[in-house]
Write an enzyme that holds these catalytic residues in place. Structure first.
Site, PDB file in Angstrom:
ATOM      1  N   CYS A  67       1.047  -0.853   0.244  1.00  0.00           N
ATOM      2  CA  CYS A  67       0.055   0.344  -0.583  1.00  0.00           C
ATOM      3  C   CYS A  67       0.810   0.811  -0.235  1.00  0.00           C
ATOM      4  O   CYS A  67       1.878   1.097   1.090  1.00  0.00           O
ATOM      5  CB  CYS A  67      -0.707  -0.339   1.545  1.00  0.00           C
ATOM      6  SG  CYS A  67      -2.462   1.423   1.543  1.00  0.00           S
TER       7      CYS A  67
ATOM      8  N   HIS B  50      -9.302  -3.673  -2.680  1.00  0.00           N
ATOM      9  CA  HIS B  50      -8.311  -2.643  -1.703  1.00  0.00           C
ATOM     10  C   HIS B  50      -8.315  -1.040  -1.557  1.00  0.00           C
ATOM     11  O   HIS B  50      -8.477  -0.659  -0.777  1.00  0.00           O
ATOM     12  CB  HIS B  50      -7.012  -2.884  -2.614  1.00  0.00           C
ATOM     13  CG  HIS B  50      -5.636  -2.238  -1.563  1.00  0.00           C
ATOM     14  ND1 HIS B  50      -4.535  -2.864  -1.201  1.00  0.00           N
ATOM     15  CD2 HIS B  50      -5.488  -0.845  -1.256  1.00  0.00           C
ATOM     16  CE1 HIS B  50      -3.809  -2.141  -0.105  1.00  0.00           C
ATOM     17  NE2 HIS B  50      -4.317  -0.851  -0.604  1.00  0.00           N
ATOM     18  N   GLU B  51      -8.497  -1.224  -2.562  1.00  0.00           N
ATOM     19  CA  GLU B  51      -9.212   1.391  -2.764  1.00  0.00           C
ATOM     20  C   GLU B  51     -10.303   1.174  -2.427  1.00  0.00           C
ATOM     21  O   GLU B  51     -10.975   2.220  -1.591  1.00  0.00           O
ATOM     22  CB  GLU B  51      -8.983   1.274  -4.469  1.00  0.00           C
ATOM     23  CG  GLU B  51      -8.242   0.507  -4.806  1.00  0.00           C
ATOM     24  CD  GLU B  51      -6.448   1.117  -4.389  1.00  0.00           C
ATOM     25  OE1 GLU B  51      -7.059   2.658  -3.816  1.00  0.00           O
ATOM     26  OE2 GLU B  51      -5.633   0.933  -4.438  1.00  0.00           O
TER      27      GLU B  51
ATOM     28  N   HIS C 239     -10.582   1.451   1.270  1.00  0.00           N
ATOM     29  CA  HIS C 239      -9.843   3.355   1.638  1.00  0.00           C
ATOM     30  C   HIS C 239     -11.191   3.285   1.879  1.00  0.00           C
ATOM     31  O   HIS C 239     -10.751   4.914   2.812  1.00  0.00           O
ATOM     32  CB  HIS C 239      -9.000   3.455   0.517  1.00  0.00           C
ATOM     33  CG  HIS C 239      -7.371   2.451   0.725  1.00  0.00           C
ATOM     34  ND1 HIS C 239      -6.716   3.416   1.673  1.00  0.00           N
ATOM     35  CD2 HIS C 239      -6.810   2.380  -0.332  1.00  0.00           C
ATOM     36  CE1 HIS C 239      -5.697   2.827   1.583  1.00  0.00           C
ATOM     37  NE2 HIS C 239      -5.616   2.026   0.475  1.00  0.00           N
TER      38      HIS C 239
END
Length: 212
Positions: A145, A188-189, A192
């Protein structure tokens, strides 16, 4: 006379309350003055500073929930944010497979994802992405990351396939199924945008005895 006066006051209060309610409803799709200043302070080709968990104030922001942003090709601030996020993820100091707006200090639902499932591995921007389904089948994948310096870890419980819906800048709503490593990037994004880091999943897996 007094009755008329109080009626006028009541009407004024109702109008004021309605106006405040209206502002609170639309406030989630606009940029604050601070956000605009951060986005517009440099040209569109200039990378933005990546927020990192090693910085206390950065870490606090990275843990916050992002908000809706109205897709609009005529919104100069949004277009500038998208361009500068791309410059950031492609910068030689970063070179990631994706980036989310919180990672550059902007709590808005915007991410860039590299499409390893398409010829040439292009980057695509997703606005307001939501994962509506995670496959039961999982995959092992090593993740890093941009906001977590000098570290990578293998997660074992990322979904093999996800169904994601999002907007593009031209205001088209898209729904598609994404699989394999690109699905990992999407997960993953999108995490966020919810204030979640991959380390959180790693801790959960360790608690369940999936790492030895």
């Amino acid at each position: 006379m007094h009755s008329s006066f109080f009626k006028s006051i009541s009407v004024f209060v109702l109008i004021l309350v309605a106006a405040c309610a209206s502002q609170s409803q639309v406030g989630s799709d606009v940029f604050t003055n601070q956000q605009q200043e951060l986005i517009m302070q440099a040209p569109s080709t200039t990378p933005m500073r990546v927020f990192k968990i090693t910085n206390e104030s950065d870490s606090l922001l990275l843990r916050q929930q992002s908000s809706y942003v109205k897709p609009d090709p005529n919104d100069k601030v949004l277009v500038q944010l998208i361009d500068r996020m791309y410059a950031t993820v492609r910068d030689s100091m970063s070179l990631g497979a994706g980036i989310a707006a919180p990672q550059v200090g902007i709590l808005k639902n915007v991410v860039w994802v590299q499409r390893f499932d398409k010829e040439g591995y292009p980057f695509e921007v997703f606005i307001n992405p939501v994962i509506t389904n995670y496959s039961d089948e999982k995959q092992d994948c090593r993740e890093g990351c941009l906001s977590i310096p000098n570290r990578t870890d293998t997660l074992t419980m990322r979904a093999k396939t996800v169904l994601v819906k999002y907007d593009n800048l031209e205001q088209t709503n898209i729904v598609e199924s994404i699989t394999d490593f690109t699905a990992v990037v999407v997960q993953h994004e999108v995490d966020h945008l919810r204030g979640i880091l991959y380390l959180d999943h790693l801790k959960d897996e360790q608690k369940k005895g999936l790492h030895f």
